[in-house]
Design a protein around this motif. Structure first.
Motif, PDB file in Angstrom:
ATOM      1  N   VAL A 178       0.847  -1.197   0.000  1.00  0.00           N
ATOM      2  CA  VAL A 178       0.000   0.000   0.000  1.00  0.00           C
ATOM      3  C   VAL A 178       0.882   1.246   0.000  1.00  0.00           C
ATOM      4  O   VAL A 178       1.829   1.351   0.788  1.00  0.00           O
ATOM      5  CB  VAL A 178      -0.927   0.035   1.238  1.00  0.00           C
ATOM      6  CG1 VAL A 178      -1.840   1.262   1.178  1.00  0.00           C
ATOM      7  CG2 VAL A 178      -1.748  -1.234   1.321  1.00  0.00           C
ATOM      8  N   ALA A 179       0.570   2.192  -0.899  1.00  0.00           N
ATOM      9  CA  ALA A 179       1.230   3.497  -0.932  1.00  0.00           C
ATOM     10  C   ALA A 179       0.184   4.563  -0.621  1.00  0.00           C
ATOM     11  O   ALA A 179      -0.879   4.585  -1.234  1.00  0.00           O
ATOM     12  CB  ALA A 179       1.863   3.753  -2.293  1.00  0.00           C
ATOM     13  N   VAL A 180       0.495   5.428   0.340  1.00  0.00           N
ATOM     14  CA  VAL A 180      -0.424   6.502   0.742  1.00  0.00           C
ATOM     15  C   VAL A 180       0.295   7.836   0.551  1.00  0.00           C
ATOM     16  O   VAL A 180       1.399   8.025   1.070  1.00  0.00           O
ATOM     17  CB  VAL A 180      -0.863   6.352   2.204  1.00  0.00           C
ATOM     18  CG1 VAL A 180      -1.992   7.330   2.520  1.00  0.00           C
ATOM     19  CG2 VAL A 180      -1.292   4.927   2.498  1.00  0.00           C
ATOM     20  N   SER A 181      -0.303   8.758  -0.211  1.00  0.00           N
ATOM     21  CA  SER A 181       0.292  10.068  -0.465  1.00  0.00           C
ATOM     22  C   SER A 181      -0.796  11.133  -0.434  1.00  0.00           C
ATOM     23  O   SER A 181      -1.950  10.861  -0.788  1.00  0.00           O
ATOM     24  CB  SER A 181       0.987  10.104  -1.835  1.00  0.00           C
ATOM     25  OG  SER A 181       2.089   9.263  -1.864  1.00  0.00           O
ATOM     26  N   PRO A 182      -0.414  12.364  -0.050  1.00  0.00           N
ATOM     27  CA  PRO A 182      -1.378  13.467  -0.142  1.00  0.00           C
ATOM     28  C   PRO A 182      -1.514  13.929  -1.585  1.00  0.00           C
ATOM     29  O   PRO A 182      -0.564  13.844  -2.378  1.00  0.00           O
ATOM     30  CB  PRO A 182      -0.744  14.555   0.733  1.00  0.00           C
ATOM     31  CG  PRO A 182       0.704  14.271   0.664  1.00  0.00           C
ATOM     32  CD  PRO A 182       0.855  12.787   0.547  1.00  0.00           C
ATOM     33  N   VAL A 183      -2.697  14.401  -1.953  1.00  0.00           N
ATOM     34  CA  VAL A 183      -2.914  15.018  -3.267  1.00  0.00           C
ATOM     35  C   VAL A 183      -2.558  16.496  -3.123  1.00  0.00           C
ATOM     36  O   VAL A 183      -3.205  17.218  -2.354  1.00  0.00           O
ATOM     37  CB  VAL A 183      -4.373  14.856  -3.722  1.00  0.00           C
ATOM     38  CG1 VAL A 183      -4.566  15.487  -5.096  1.00  0.00           C
ATOM     39  CG2 VAL A 183      -4.755  13.382  -3.748  1.00  0.00           C
ATOM     40  N   VAL A 184      -1.488  16.937  -3.811  1.00  0.00           N
ATOM     41  CA  VAL A 184      -1.014  18.312  -3.670  1.00  0.00           C
ATOM     42  C   VAL A 184      -0.803  18.927  -5.047  1.00  0.00           C
ATOM     43  O   VAL A 184      -0.688  18.229  -6.057  1.00  0.00           O
ATOM     44  CB  VAL A 184       0.298  18.369  -2.866  1.00  0.00           C
ATOM     45  CG1 VAL A 184       0.084  17.897  -1.459  1.00  0.00           C
ATOM     46  CG2 VAL A 184       1.379  17.541  -3.554  1.00  0.00           C
ATOM     47  N   ALA A 185      -0.732  20.248  -5.044  1.00  0.00           N
ATOM     48  CA  ALA A 185      -0.539  20.980  -6.289  1.00  0.00           C
ATOM     49  C   ALA A 185       0.946  21.127  -6.590  1.00  0.00           C
ATOM     50  O   ALA A 185       1.796  21.046  -5.706  1.00  0.00           O
ATOM     51  CB  ALA A 185      -1.192  22.359  -6.189  1.00  0.00           C
ATOM     52  N   THR A 186       1.232  21.353  -7.855  1.00  0.00           N
ATOM     53  CA  THR A 186       2.611  21.601  -8.259  1.00  0.00           C
ATOM     54  C   THR A 186       2.933  23.083  -8.304  1.00  0.00           C
ATOM     55  O   THR A 186       4.086  23.458  -8.458  1.00  0.00           O
ATOM     56  CB  THR A 186       2.874  20.986  -9.650  1.00  0.00           C
ATOM     57  OG1 THR A 186       1.895  21.489 -10.564  1.00  0.00           O
ATOM     58  CG2 THR A 186       2.786  19.487  -9.586  1.00  0.00           C
ATOM     59  N   THR A 187       1.934  23.931  -8.194  1.00  0.00           N
ATOM     60  CA  THR A 187       2.152  25.379  -8.191  1.00  0.00           C
ATOM     61  C   THR A 187       1.590  25.949  -6.899  1.00  0.00           C
ATOM     62  O   THR A 187       0.980  25.251  -6.094  1.00  0.00           O
ATOM     63  CB  THR A 187       1.466  26.046  -9.390  1.00  0.00           C
ATOM     64  OG1 THR A 187       0.048  25.944  -9.223  1.00  0.00           O
ATOM     65  CG2 THR A 187       1.865  25.368 -10.694  1.00  0.00           C
ATOM     66  N   ASP A 188       1.793  27.265  -6.715  1.00  0.00           N
ATOM     67  CA  ASP A 188       1.287  27.912  -5.502  1.00  0.00           C
ATOM     68  C   ASP A 188      -0.103  28.507  -5.720  1.00  0.00           C
ATOM     69  O   ASP A 188      -0.574  29.294  -4.906  1.00  0.00           O
ATOM     70  CB  ASP A 188       2.271  28.993  -5.042  1.00  0.00           C
ATOM     71  CG  ASP A 188       2.534  30.030  -6.125  1.00  0.00           C
ATOM     72  OD1 ASP A 188       3.325  30.944  -5.866  1.00  0.00           O
ATOM     73  OD2 ASP A 188       1.952  29.919  -7.234  1.00  0.00           O
TER      74      ASP A 188
END
Length: 731
Positions: A178-188
């Motif tokens: 299982v891999a768990v990661s946050p969904v985040v943006a690549t820009t600000d």
């Protein structure tokens, strides 16, 4: 009688041959058995190493494939909006069909599922549906890590983007990855408030499909995942463990046993005849010779690794020193001249702190490539450790030739480096020791090169210096200061803290700057410029800074000072625990944070690393003021004020001393005061030594002063009386 003797002699011969044959057979059998065991054991070990590497590769693959889809502006936008069709096409079913993941989940900050895909189909979610119970602990743990990393931040994107959990667990009784990661943006453009992040979970079954993918490149026969460990000689396996070290399953396969196959092939031939057996013995000896050659190659590889740096692919310090000893001995016997270069990269730690250690390793490799291209085949270049390199030049005579080579080397090493994490700009300082001018052994030549390197760094870095006897004295003096400073910090009675008062326009003491003093240094009174620089170089700055801070805070409490200012080194700010250490000292001494001011100096480079920014943010949040000393004397000017949220700027004494000369200094100082008022900053004028300077500053609107005209540094015991006297006079 003669016949009997002949029979006896024949029997002796037969017996001798039989005994010899038996002894040879036993010996050959023993050697063959040992060789078979060794070959089979080596083959099994290679297969185990291969299996371990492939399992690790599968773990990393799942993580990287997930990050391709979760670090993405559009993924954050569509997942927030609950766009099921988009998630199916991009981060759900698509990941199953393209990458082969077995299950996909997207979880909201409330713990409820926003999306799920199983068996390459989007699952219709019921209200309030959550993750499977076996996956809940992973999501909670990642959220805990994200909360810690983003504490106090308005936008958690940068703090959590590199976080993630990758573990093997049991899901419904089956082992899965299982891999768990946050969904985040690549820009600000898409800030996320801490605690509002979506989580993406990818699940990969540890099943026959994965077993086939792992085993195929290495020909692991009949590979499969099995909950029971391998037994007997017909199977070997590699365990897959969870985070607690418990074995979830085994990757098992039938081992390749080349030794045993070889014996089976030999058995029919041995039974044919003794002559064929002798030939077979020769073949076996040849096989043993081949195995011996392989062993020799392994030993040669081990010797290579023992003498070379695996990261840079260059000789290491041990090999370098052996080569230097040999070159010096050859020079004494009339061989080519020896010149030693000691090279140290400038700002290498800043690259590690800002771009990461992987970028630092890549930079080391690129530096090694440039050095190899720059030197001749007769020269030796080595990595001595960290960001330090050494070069042995043979037959390069003449100071002008050596200087020209070193100048080109510094220029070549200072060109930009293109790394995967971005472009890096570092320089190089080079110390040069010409062996024939020193006349000592290896240690002496190395010491002289280090002394020249130390001088190159002191002279501004990104340059080279040839050794002179005076440099050795400087290096020796530095060593004496370092040794004495260690003892002084241990005894705690050799160092002192003096306080220079800071006044307002009415003559009242509003603060005092704490100044470290060392009256009992190796050469008597040692200036802070001398011993603080040594403390930074040898790693004592943290202990020294903590000692000065504690004495300053205690003195401020005892004297009832409104505020005390303490100088801080950039190296202290890079420490993860610096803010906690400051709060520990304040708690121990009882000084409120609002009465402490930490001074940074514009002469030193403050790297924009995460630790520096976090420390300054955490300190200001408690009420501690941040001051910028020697303002406008460095190259940054307003950069630090903007980037580090400065509260106080201090006009350097070099400007104050030129007031009233008509050379434009008055306009510069007036502009600084106007800038401070416009930005809401407190402005202090340093180095006020004459009444004329004081009057000019008063006329410009300056209200805080520090200098010998108003007060010289005093011991903590005199500070309270001085403050009372000044305040009574102003009243």
């Amino acid at each position: 009688m003669l016949k009997a003797r002949s029979s006896s002699f024949s029997a002796q011969i037969v017996l001798t041959i039989l005994v010899s044959t038996c002894a040879m057979t036993i010996m050959v059998s023993f050697l063959g058995y040992a060789a078979v065991r060794k070959v089979d054991a080596d083959a099994a070990e290679r297969e185990l190493r291969f299996a371990n590497a492939k399992i690790t590769e599968e773990f990393a693959r799942l993580r990287e494939e997930q990050r391709v889809c979760t670090i993405w502006d559009e993924a954050l936008i569509e997942a927030r909006a609950g766009n099921t069709d988009w998630m199916e096409r991009n981060i759900g079913v698509w990941m199953q069909t393209y990458y082969g993941h077995d299950a996909i989940y997207v979880v909201g900050p409330d713990g409820l599922l926003r999306y799920a895909a199983l068996d390459e189909k989007t699952v219709s979610l019921s209200p309030g549906q959550r993750l499977p119970e076996d996956l809940e602990p992973l999501a909670r743990r990642l959220r805990s890590e994200m909360a810690t990393a983003s504490a106090g931040l308005d936008d958690s994107t940068e703090a959590v983007s590199e976080l993630g959990i990758l573990e093997a667990v049991r899901l419904d009784g089956r082992p899965v990855l299982v891999a768990v990661s946050p969904v985040v943006a690549t820009t600000d453009r898409l800030p996320q408030k801490p605690g509002t992040e979506l989580l993406h979970l990818s699940v990969q079954n540890l099943d026959a499909t994965m077993a086939g993918r792992i085993s195929r490149p290495g020909d692991l026969a009949q590979a499969s995942f099995d909950p029971t460990p391998p037994t007997g000689s017909h199977a070997i396996g590699h365990p897959v463990k969870d985070a607690a070290g418990n074995t979830l399953t085994w990757l098992k396969w039938t081992p390749n046993r080349p030794g045993l196959r070889m014996v089976h092939e030999m058995l029919p031939a041995i039974g044919l005849s003794v002559l064929f057996g002798l030939g077979l013995l020769g073949w076996l000896l040849r096989r043993l010779w081949i195995a011996s050659q392989q062993l020799h190659r392994s030993e040669a590889e081990a010797r290579y690794l023992a003498n070379h740096d695996p990261l840079a692919g260059l000789p290491n310090r041990m090999h370098f020193e052996e080569t230097l000893v040999g070159a010096l001995d050859l020079e004494r016997r009339g061989g080519p001249s020896v010149t030693l270069l000691s090279i140290d990269l400038d700002r290498f730690k800043a690259i590690n702190d800002t771009l990461g250690h992987a970028a630092g390793d890549e930079l080391i490799r690129q530096v090694a490539v440039r050095l190899r291209k720059q030197v001749r085949s007769s020269d030796t270049v080595a990595r001595l450790g960290g960001d330090e390199f050494g070069v042995i030049l043979l037959g390069m005579s003449g100071e002008e030739t050596i200087s020209s080579f070193c100048g080109g080397l510094v220029h070549m090493l200072s060109k930009p480096y293109t790394l995967a994490a971005g472009q890096a700009h570092v320089g190089a300082s080079v110390g040069v020791a010409i062996a024939s001018r020193i006349g000592g052994d290896m240690e002496a030549v190395l010491r002289c090169a280090d002394a020249a390197l130390y001088r190159a760094k002191r002279d501004g870095r990104a340059r080279f210096r040839l050794f002179t006897p005076e440099m050795d004295d400087v290096l020796r003096r530095r060593g004496e200061i370092e040794t004495a400073l260690r003892l002084a910090l241990e005894s705690e009675d050799q160092l002192e803290v003096a306080f220079q008062p800071i006044f307002n326009g009415d003559g009242e003491i509003v603060a005092a700057e704490a100044l470290a003093r060392w009256p009992g240094g190796p050469e008597g009174a040692t200036t802070p410029d001398a011993f603080i620089g040594v403390a930074e170089e040898c790693g004592l700055i943290h202990a020294l800074g903590s000692w000065v801070l504690e004495r300053a805070c205690r003195g401020a409490v005892e004297a009832g000072l409104p505020k005390v200012a303490v100088n801080v080194s950039p190296m202290q700010l890079r420490s993860e625990s610096f803010a906690a250490e400051v709060m520990r000292v304040l708690g121990k001494t009882g000084l409120p944070p609002q009465r402490l001011e930490l001074e940074l100096t514009e002469h030193f480079h403050l790297d924009p690393g995460v630790n520096t920014r976090r420390n300054l943010h955490d300190l200001r949040a408690t009420g501690i003021k941040i001051a910028l000393d020697d303002f406008a004397t460095g190259q940054s000017l307003l950069q630090y004020v903007r980037d580090y949220e400065i509260d106080v700027i201090k006009i350097d004494r070099s400007f104050v001393s030129r007031l009233g000369y008509g050379d434009g200094t008055d306009e510069v100082v007036r502009a600084m005061l106007d800038l401070g008022r416009a930005m809401g900053l407190e402005v202090t004028a340093e180095g006020v030594e004459t009444q004329r300077q004081h009057d000019i500053l008063i006329g410009m609107g300056c209200r805080v002063f520090q200098g010998y005209l108003l007060g010289t540094p005093v011991a903590a015991g005199r500070l309270a009386a001085l403050a009372r006297g000044a305040n009574q006079r102003s009243a």
